[in-house]
Design a protein around this motif. Structure first.
Motif, mmCIF file in Angstrom:
data_model
loop_
_atom_site.group_PDB
_atom_site.id
_atom_site.type_symbol
_atom_site.label_atom_id
_atom_site.label_comp_id
_atom_site.label_asym_id
_atom_site.label_seq_id
_atom_site.Cartn_x
_atom_site.Cartn_y
_atom_site.Cartn_z
ATOM 1 N N ASP A 179 -18.033 -25.412 18.762
ATOM 2 C CA ASP A 179 -16.781 -26.027 18.205
ATOM 3 C C ASP A 179 -15.967 -24.929 17.496
ATOM 4 O O ASP A 179 -15.022 -25.451 17.050
ATOM 5 N N SER A 190 -12.566 -26.083 23.082
ATOM 6 C CA SER A 190 -11.904 -27.452 22.879
ATOM 7 C C SER A 190 -12.339 -28.092 23.861
ATOM 8 O O SER A 190 -12.323 -28.022 25.033
ATOM 9 N N ARG A 244 -11.077 -32.183 24.766
ATOM 10 C CA ARG A 244 -10.482 -33.404 24.571
ATOM 11 C C ARG A 244 -10.753 -34.710 25.558
ATOM 12 O O ARG A 244 -11.003 -34.494 26.823
#
Length: 96
Positions: free
Chosen positions: A61, A65, A67
């Motif tokens: 982290d 990334s 999403r």
């Protein structure tokens, strides 16, 4: 429900390349690759929770990334496709 998973992994070292391969494998177990690091997945709540835990265990982290976009049950009206690569009916039986 349909989710769209996208990720960007730093691959300048061996560990990053390993994370990239592991994320791709997790996503392939739950959905269809639509672009290099983009997957469409039709999952239920349990599958989503399992997938998310697995992906969060893999990413760094501080460098990577991840999403996840929730498109819901009526995703057919929310997704438009143009250009190459035919759209796959993700909920139908797939034969490779």
């Amino acid at each position: 429900m349909m989710i769209l998973v996208t990720y960007d992994v730093v691959t300048t070292d061996r560990q990053g390349r390993k994370r990239l391969r592991r994320l791709a494998k997790i996503c392939q177990n739950y959905g269809i690759r639509v672009q290099n690091s983009v997957f469409e997945c039709v999952v239920d709540q349990t599958e989503y929770a399992q997938m998310k835990i697995k992906m969060l265990d893999v990413i760094n982290d501080r460098e990577d990334s991840l999403r996840i976009y929730h498109l819901g049950k009526n995703y057919q009206t929310k997704v438009e496709h143009f250009g190459t690569k035919e759209t796959i009916a993700i909920e139908e039986t797939l034969i490779f």
